[in-house]
Each structure stands twice: as C-alpha cells, then as structure tokens.
Write a protein that holds these residues in place. Structure first.
Motif, PDB file in Angstrom:
ATOM      1  N   PRO A  68     -59.065  26.466 -32.787  1.00 59.07           N
ATOM      2  CA  PRO A  68     -59.477  26.323 -34.631  1.00 59.07           C
ATOM      3  C   PRO A  68     -60.050  24.716 -34.567  1.00 59.07           C
ATOM      4  O   PRO A  68     -59.567  23.857 -34.692  1.00 59.07           O
ATOM      5  N   MET A  69     -61.160  24.526 -34.782  1.00 58.50           N
ATOM      6  CA  MET A  69     -62.024  23.658 -35.371  1.00 58.50           C
ATOM      7  C   MET A  69     -61.857  22.849 -36.213  1.00 58.50           C
ATOM      8  O   MET A  69     -62.531  23.846 -37.147  1.00 58.50           O
ATOM      9  N   TYR A  70     -61.537  21.426 -36.574  1.00 59.48           N
ATOM     10  CA  TYR A  70     -61.882  21.088 -38.201  1.00 59.48           C
ATOM     11  C   TYR A  70     -62.430  19.769 -38.468  1.00 59.48           C
ATOM     12  O   TYR A  70     -63.141  19.241 -37.243  1.00 59.48           O
ATOM     13  N   ARG A 114     -66.241  13.373 -32.699  1.00 60.84           N
ATOM     14  CA  ARG A 114     -65.372  13.727 -32.975  1.00 60.84           C
ATOM     15  C   ARG A 114     -63.917  14.245 -32.884  1.00 60.84           C
ATOM     16  O   ARG A 114     -63.869  15.571 -32.757  1.00 60.84           O
ATOM     17  N   CYS A 115     -62.298  14.037 -33.354  1.00 69.42           N
ATOM     18  CA  CYS A 115     -61.146  15.030 -33.134  1.00 69.42           C
ATOM     19  C   CYS A 115     -61.636  15.496 -32.315  1.00 69.42           C
ATOM     20  O   CYS A 115     -61.721  15.960 -31.229  1.00 69.42           O
ATOM     21  N   THR A 151     -54.281  17.816 -36.762  1.00 67.88           N
ATOM     22  CA  THR A 151     -53.379  18.423 -37.291  1.00 67.88           C
ATOM     23  C   THR A 151     -53.317  19.524 -38.282  1.00 67.88           C
ATOM     24  O   THR A 151     -54.605  18.200 -39.108  1.00 67.88           O
ATOM     25  N   GLN A 152     -53.919  20.234 -38.637  1.00 68.16           N
ATOM     26  CA  GLN A 152     -54.430  20.994 -40.027  1.00 68.16           C
ATOM     27  C   GLN A 152     -53.569  21.115 -41.224  1.00 68.16           C
ATOM     28  O   GLN A 152     -53.930  20.655 -42.153  1.00 68.16           O
ATOM     29  N   ILE A 153     -51.726  21.024 -40.764  1.00 70.77           N
ATOM     30  CA  ILE A 153     -50.743  20.960 -41.846  1.00 70.77           C
ATOM     31  C   ILE A 153     -49.967  19.711 -41.220  1.00 70.77           C
ATOM     32  O   ILE A 153     -49.504  20.037 -39.973  1.00 70.77           O
ATOM     33  N   ALA A 154     -49.943  18.672 -42.659  1.00 67.51           N
ATOM     34  CA  ALA A 154     -48.786  17.265 -42.327  1.00 67.51           C
ATOM     35  C   ALA A 154     -47.484  18.090 -42.405  1.00 67.51           C
ATOM     36  O   ALA A 154     -47.553  18.942 -43.478  1.00 67.51           O
ATOM     37  N   SER A 155     -46.678  17.497 -41.663  1.00 67.35           N
ATOM     38  CA  SER A 155     -45.470  18.535 -41.870  1.00 67.35           C
ATOM     39  C   SER A 155     -43.805  16.924 -41.248  1.00 67.35           C
ATOM     40  O   SER A 155     -44.602  15.890 -41.271  1.00 67.35           O
TER      41      SER A 155
END
Length: 927
Positions: free
Chosen positions: A357-359, A439-440, A204-208
């Motif tokens: 989009p890869m984190y 991972r991820c 998850t890019q942005i926590a909500s």
C-alpha cells in the motif's frame, strides 16, 4: 550606510509591516498537519535618540529553546538585546537601536494550539494561547508540559539541516546536560500514552501507541548515542509493564493488574535487540505474544529477530502473519519483501512490492510567511578567513584568506567560473533525474529495486518482470481484454464461475457437435453451429439442437454456443489478482458475454514473453491421458488423439505395464454430473488473496471423485501427474501497478546515466585526460548520490572527492564522514563480492580512516557554525563522531584532534561534541 539595526550573530528577517509574520502564522495554524513549524521569535526595535525613525519589526526561527515556562522564553528574548550591532565612536561603541518588545511563538502539537509569550522591555510578561480559529485563551500547566515536549521533538526530528531547512533558522542544543535529560524523560513518559495525537511519519498509515512522532523522537535521541539500555530501563520497561492504558488514563483499568502492553513490548524488544541484549528481547516477546498474538508491531519485531538469526523460513511465516493482521501498513509488506530478497526469491519479492500500500507523501510543516523587505545573515566570527565555504563574505575581508593544507578546495585556473557552471547545470541530464525526488514509501520500494538489480542485474530484472506481470502485448493480444481483471464483488452473479474448467469444456463440446440438414454440408471445424448450402451460403434453418449423450448434463437453454472465430483466436489468459487491495476480483462481464455468445472462460497456457506473440491454444495430451479432462481435447482431429495412459508420460520401457491396445474409435468415459464436483469447483473459484499462495493452472480432480465415477488410473502415472511443478510456473501473473512500472523506468534512467558516466571515466583515464572538470560541482554531487542509490559506495566516494576538489560541499563532506564511520560497510562488502577489481578500503580502526573522518568533522563544524547551527546533539556530525569514539575511544579521538593544530575557535566547536560524549557516558568515553 551601514545598518546597525541588525543582530550580530542571529539572522534577521525584516518585515514590511510590523506584526505581519505573527498574523501569517495565526492564519496558517489550521493547515498544520504534523508536529508543527519551528518556533518564531518576533522583536520590535525602536530608535532611542531619533523619534522620527519608524519602528522596525524583524523575526527569526528557533529550534532547541526550553519552552517549559514563560520565564525561559522571556530570558531568550532579553538576551537578544546584547546581540545588536554596535557602531564605533570616539568614546566607545554605541547603538541607538533598542528592543522594545518581543513575542515568542511555540506550537503545541498535542492540543493543536499556538502558545505565545509577549515580553515588553521594560515591562511585564504575558502568556496566552491562540487557537486555529484565532481565539485567545489562558495557558494551563498541562499546556505548558505539552508545549515543552512538542518543542523538544521538533528540535530532535529536525536536527539534520539537509532534511529540514528554513530561511533564518537558528538551532540550539535542546538537552544540554543530564539534568535537562531527566526533565525531558519525565515529560515524555507523562505524555507517552497521548503520543498518537501527534501523528506518525509518512511510512505509517495509522498512528498508534508504538508508531508516532514521540516514539520516533525518543528512538532518534537515544539511538544516536547508542544508549539503548538507558532508553529501555528509564522509559520503555516501566511503560510496558505498567497497567494497560498508562498512569493517567487507567481509571477504567484495575490498578492491580500488572500486564504487558504488546505494542510497547515490541518497542522494548527492538531496543533490547539493538543493545545486544537478545535474551531480554526474547523474554519480552514471549510474554507479549501470550497477551496478544496478533499484534502487528510485535510480529514485525519477531520477524526481524528471526531474520538476524538466519531463520528465513520462520521469519517468512511470521512476516506473512504480520501482513495478514495489518494489510494496510507498508512496513509489514516491506519486511516481507526484505525476507524474500534474502531468500533470493525475487519473483515473490516483486509480487510483494506490487502489493504494497503506497501512501501520499506529506512533507514537514514549514512556516508560511510573507515576502520580507530584506534579510541579514551576519558572519559570527573570522573563522571563514581560513576556511573557504564557497561564498563571498561581506565585511572586513573582501576576499577569502589563505586555505589550510587540509582543504580540498581547488585553486586551479582551469576551473570554470560560477556563472559558467550555472549555465551548464541548467541543461544537465544528470541533474534532471527523478530518483532524488522520491520520498516516503516510493523511496523504500525504489531501494528494494536497486537491491534486486545489484544482485541479478538489469536484464534478469526485465525477464523476471515479464514472468511475473502481464505485459502490454499479452494484454493487447487477448481476445477478452475486458475480463483480464477480476472483481470479487461479482463472484456470485454467474453460476458458471462455480463450475470446474473441465466441466465447462465438456458442456461446450456437447453443444458444439457437427450438425447436418437436407441440402447442406457439415463444416469441418468442431464447435461450429452454422451449416452451409451446396452453393456455400449460410443458412439459419439448418440449426438443430444436439441430442445429449448418455450421462451428459443438458446445457442451459439461455446459453448460446461460442463462435468458431472466438475459440480459434483466444490466446492464453492469466488470472489476474489486484494485490494492492489484497483481494482478487471476479472477471467483469463474464456472465453477460456468455449470454451474448462468447466463450465463458478462456483456456490457460504458460506465461508468454512480452517480445513474442501469443501462441495458439494447443491442448496438452498429458492432461487428457491423466484423466483430468477426458473430453477437453475434442477438436477437429479427434481421431488423432490417443487416450493411452503410457504415451504422454513416456516412462522407461521396463516400468510400463502391459495394457490392451485401444480401439481405433475410443469410447469416452461416462461424463460426470456437474453438481457432483463441489471440491474441484471450490478450488477453482476461491480467490487468491495472498501473493505467496501458489495454485496450479488446472488442478487434477480429487482421487475420491475419480474412483466414484469409475476412472481408474495407473499408480505411476498418477504419481507423475500429482508431482508438484516448478514453483515459478505456479505463480499466476498479475497486473503491474502503474507506480511500480514508473519506478522501474526511473531505475532505467539511473542505470543509463550511470553507465554513460562510467564509460566516459574509463575513456578519460585510458587516454590520460584530466577528469576533475569534466563535470560541474553540482553534477559530481549528483553522480555521487546516483552511485550510492545503485549501491556502489566506492564510486560514490570518488565522485564526492571530485566535487570537493572544485568547491566546498557540505553534502559531500557528510557522505564521506558516514563512509569513514561505517554507515555503508555492508554495502561496500557486497560491492567487493560482486566486483573483484574494486580495491579494499581502509578498515575503520586504522589511523588514516580516523584522520579523514576528523577532517570532515572540522569542515562541517565550521559550516554549521556559519549558518547558526550551534546544536551539539543530536547534530548529525556529533552522531558520527560518537561512532568514532565507540571505535577508537575518547582519548585517541581527542588526541588526534589536538594534533591537527586547529585554531582555538575551531577547536572549541569540535570540543563541544566530545563534551556530549563525556557527559552522557556513551560507549568508548571511558577509554
């Protein structure tokens, strides 16, 4: 000399200097990125009779202790007093070592402070907090509540020892009773609207509000027991229909407003779907979409619901909307890829993966502690005398006792020694595979690639890759490699980008007509601008400006004609979209190269295979006949090209209209004015920002435009021209991202090792040779994981059984337990459909499957007890046992365990899992 300064059933890590572990924890507070490390319990021991003995400092880590008050933490430190080892004597056992003081540290993930309770025995209790800057402050009630929730979340999310393991870690049950669960639910609801402060997982890019560690912990706790209805009724439903912003933060919101929060409604609908309450899920989604139709979590949940209902087209539409509203979230792209795979649209699936989009993977928080002086791992009981866990137990036994009949540990003398196995493992290519380290988001994308290979095969994947992405040879053979990548920031720099392709070719052909002068011969190639003398030498004096034809647009003065070599050697050029950023870039340096005398735009052709050289540019006569570009084919053989409407299309003779024969020198139609083509220019200059948009390489001009310029076309020919081509031919090629190319190479390594393994197994069985010791125990485990990654669960089960035949393996037992409880049922069914020779496994409802699963439960329970894991739930073993109870019922499972004739100590270990199912009223506990 035996040490009696150690704890009996708790791991002990001894310090070199007293308090160095606490000092190291204080220094590492500023580097914590997630929900924090496990709790730290530090104790100081003194010798009561010999004052010359120096004090000893030791510590261990804890998960699952109630940290809601200082009293509970002080009680835990006081209980360690009874765990000290006792030395036998003439008049009973004595111990001269006592615990003088202790400090318990628990990290508060909401406020990013470390809460500490210092206990003196005998004495008082002091509670305080330490900030990342090292400041000491007082504790408030809010900090205690936040610390309680943080501690419970760590114990729930870090419950699996295979995913999170720390030296000297002791796990205990965080929620032992329904009363404690009620307390946990109340604290979680109170802190729910502040859950974004905890952060989110690596995908998850942005926590909500709906995507954070607090929500993950709640879903893990209730989902492991299958109690989705309780989670919906007690937590999510009151929060979803509460005033927006929550009870504690709703000062700016009218308390009379009873709306629905879209993100929480998405969670509520998801829980209803998992709990087989689809009507309630549809109702919640309908109400939430009225409030906010662009909510990404809500659209993702709706797409998943439509996918389960076999509505791929509707699910695809909703998934595209989710990607549109959240282009930076990986889960939206992953859901779109999943839908494409179910629709067997593998080209768009690959393009979507290339756009994900890869984190960067952020690992969990581990404690940063100095090197200890010594570590003590005591054995809690004598159970290991009957169960060989593959380790040498120090203390009264010396060697292992007898192995029970249900053990799979082998006593074969042919088994290699441990030292020999370690030497073989160092040079083993099986243990050096890169896929286990993914991972991820990279692990998720690799899983999608394995699904594609499992359906279409490796060869088809390579062919699909060459059709979708620009291969290296294509890019290398391109005459203009610098313009292969687009740049959206330079769209407005060159006016030529706004012109259609046909107009650019018309202007170039008007500029490049043959020219002659006195004493010179015109060159044969069309488009040449250099004349040669009689003796063959070039001269610049022969260059004259061409006279434009009637109706032709004059060429700009500052634009030079391209060289003949550049036009002759220009291969097919594909428009490349950079999907990772969700936009298409304009070709770099196009305007500059046009002024330097190079081609403005390279013509397009069909995709070129990576193993074949690029074909020379050949104009399509059908395009010329259909009127799309009437002078696009002007070349050195202009007289050989026919402009008949019927010749390229070649319809049946009965349908051909009677047309007069064209003259030998056809008169070209009047050239259109360039500014009068805004529609065609707009179609070609608009960047393609979505992977699912398909645009023909050379679209036909609009019918109104042709009628305005007197270009009449036959109805039948026009219908054939506008007929849509194959969807595969309309997808434009992209540049493959480097990380995706690396994942494909990792998949190739896995397939290479897997093929070698299966070939060797086939040869050994064909010749009647033994199989067990052809690989080491670690290699058999790695081969089992490899087979699972490639979606071959039957072969993975075989590898895990061979690993257990050599030595105990907790990982192998855990995977076999998951297979017996139905975790890989869908994958097994897909494997049986693809390969007819695979034998069918026993159904989940059979007694054989139940006994094999209980065998794994017993061995894993002994293993966890050995390593101080007394957690009843959410232990992964308990989660799988709850699934068995939902299939067979609690009575049958309990009677089956009794029939195994286990020792009382072992039966009590398994019994605690059955008590959890009975206390919390899981499915199947009533029968």
């Amino acid at each position: 000399m035996a040490h009696n300064d150690c704890l009996q059933d708790v791991p002990d890590i001894f310090e070199n200097e007293i308090g160095e572990s606490i000092a190291a924890r204080t220094e590492g507070l500023g580097m914590i990125r997630e929900i924090g490390p496990p709790d730290l319990c530090h104790i100081v021991k003194i010798h009561s009779s010999n004052r010359s003995e120096p004090d000893i400092g030791s510590y261990h880590h804890v998960l699952g202790i109630d940290s809601s008050s200082s009293a509970s933490l002080a009680a835990y430190i006081n209980s360690l007093q009874y765990s000290l080892s006792e030395t036998p004597g003439w008049f009973g056992s004595t111990n001269n070592w006592k615990i003088a003081s202790g400090t318990y540290c628990s990290y508060n993930s909401f406020s990013n402070v470390d809460l500490r309770v210092q206990v003196k025995i005998p004495g008082g209790v002091d509670a305080y907090i330490v900030t990342p800057q090292g400041e000491r402050k007082e504790v408030t009630e809010d900090l205690w509540r936040e610390c309680h929730v943080s501690s419970l979340l760590r114990s729930i999310l870090f419950a699996d020892p295979t995913l999170y393991n720390v030296t000297g870690l002791r796990r205990m049950t965080p929620v032992p009773s329904p009363r404690d669960e009620t307390k946990f639910v109340e604290a979680a609801v109170e802190q729910f609207w502040n859950g974004w402060a905890l952060g989110s997982n690596a995908e998850t890019q942005i926590a909500s509000t709906a995507r954070n560690f607090l929500v993950d912990g709640l879903m893990r706790y209730f989902g492991g027991e299958g109690r989705y209805s309780d989670c919906a009724a007690e937590i999510l439903a009151p929060l979803a229909y509460a005033p927006l912003g929550g009870q504690r933060t709703s000062s700016r919101v009218s308390a009379e407003f009873k709306g629905i929060d879209p993100e929480v409604a998405a969670l509520l609908a998801e829980v209803y779907m998992e709990g087989d309450e689809e009507v309630q899920a549809v109702r919640v989604m309908h109400q939430a979409l009225k409030v906010k139709s662009s909510c990404y979590p809500l659209l993702a949940t709706q797409a998943e619901f439509l996918r389960r209902k076999n509505r791929p087209e509707a699910a695809l539409t909703v998934a595209r909307m989710a990607v549109k509203y959240a282009p930076s979230e990986f889960n939206a792209w992953a859901k779109l890829t999943e839908i494409y795979l179910e629709a067997a649209d593998f080209q768009r699936a690959l393009l979507t993966l290339n756009s994900c989009p890869m984190y960067t993977f952020v690992d969990h928080d581990y404690p940063r502690l100095p090197t200890p002086r010594r570590i003590n791992f005591p054995v809690k009981s004598d159970i290991l005398a009957d169960y060989d866990l593959g380790e040498h137990v120090a203390g009264g036994h010396g060697v292992h006792g007898p192995i029970p009949s249900n053990s799979r540990a082998s006593l074969d003398s042919d088994a290699p020694g441990l030292i020999e196995e370690m030497a073989l493992n160092e040079n083993s290519p099986i243990l050096r595979l890169s896929a286990p380290t993914l991972r991820c988001t990279f692990a998720r994308v690799y899983k999608f690639l394995t699904e594609i290979v499992g359906i279409i095969g490796w060869d088809e994947l390579l062919l699909l890759r060459s059709q979708v992405f620009v291969m290296e040879e294509e890019y290398r053979n391109s005459a203009l490699p610098s313009v292969a990548v687009d740049d959206e920031d330079e769209v407005a720099e060159d006016e030529d980008d706004q012109l259609p392709l046909s107009a650019l070719r018309e202007r170039k052909s008007a500029e490049q007509e043959p020219r002659t002068c006195a004493g010179a011969q015109p060159i044969a190639e069309v488009g040449g601008d250099i004349c040669t003398n009689v003796d063959g030498r070039e001269t610049d004096a022969c260059k004259v400006e061409p006279a434009p034809e009637d109706g032709a647009a004059p060429a700009p003065e500052d634009e030079a004609a391209p060289a003949p070599e550049a036009e002759a050697e220009t291969p097919a050029e594909s428009e490349i979209i950079e999907p990772a950023k969700g936009k298409k870039k304009n070709k770099k340096g196009k305007g500059k190269k046009a002024k330097d005398g190079q081609a403005d735009e390279a013509p397009k052709s069909k995709p070129v295979d990576d193993n074949e050289p690029a074909e020379p540019l050949v104009e399509n006569p059908a395009v010329v006949a259909n009127g799309e570009s009437s002078i696009a084919a002007i070349g050195d053989k202009m007289d050989d090209i026919s402009l008949s409407d019927t010749e390229p299309a070649k319809p049946e003779e009965s349908q051909l209209p009677e047309e007069p024969q064209l003259p030998e020198e056809p008169q070209l139609p009047e050239e259109p004015q360039l500014p009068e083509e805004p529609q065609a220019a707009e179609q070609l200059s608009t960047p393609q920002t979505a992977v699912f948009d398909t645009v023909p390489s050379e679209p036909n001009p609009a019918p109104e435009h042709r009628r305005a310029h007197g270009e009449e076309q036959d109805v039948e020919t026009q219908s054939q021209t506008t007929k849509p081509e194959d969807a595969n031919d309309l997808i434009r090629k992209r540049l493959c991202e480097r990380w995706l190319d690396n994942l494909i190479m990792i998949l190739f390594d896995d397939l290479r090792v897997y093929t070698s393994w299966r070939s060797r197994m086939h040869n050994l069985r064909a010749t009647g040779q033994p199989v067990t010791y052809r690989y080491t125990q670690a290699e058999w485990e790695a081969l089992g994981d490899l087979a699972l990654r490639l979606r071959h669960p039957s072969e993975a089960r075989e590898a895990y059984e061979y690993a257990l035949a050599i030595r105990f393996s907790a990982r192998a037992w855990q995977r076999l337990l998951e297979m017996h409880t139905g975790v890989y049922t869908l994958v097994q069914q897909e494997e049986q459909r693809r390969h007819e020779g695979i034998p069918e496994l026993s159904p989940l409802t059979s007694n054989d499957t139940l006994m094999q699963a209980l065998d794994a439960v017993v061995w894993l329970s002994v293993y966890h007890d050995r390593w101080y894991n007394s957690m009843a739930y959410p232990n992964p073993v308990c989660e799988q046992l709850i699934k068995l109870i939902s299939i067979h019922g609690l009575s049958k499972v309990r009677n089956s365990i009794v029939s195994m004739n286990l020792k009382p100590a072992v039966f009590n270990m398994v019994k605690k899992y059955l008590e959890v199912a009975e206390k919390f009223n899981v499915r199947g506990s009533k029968w």
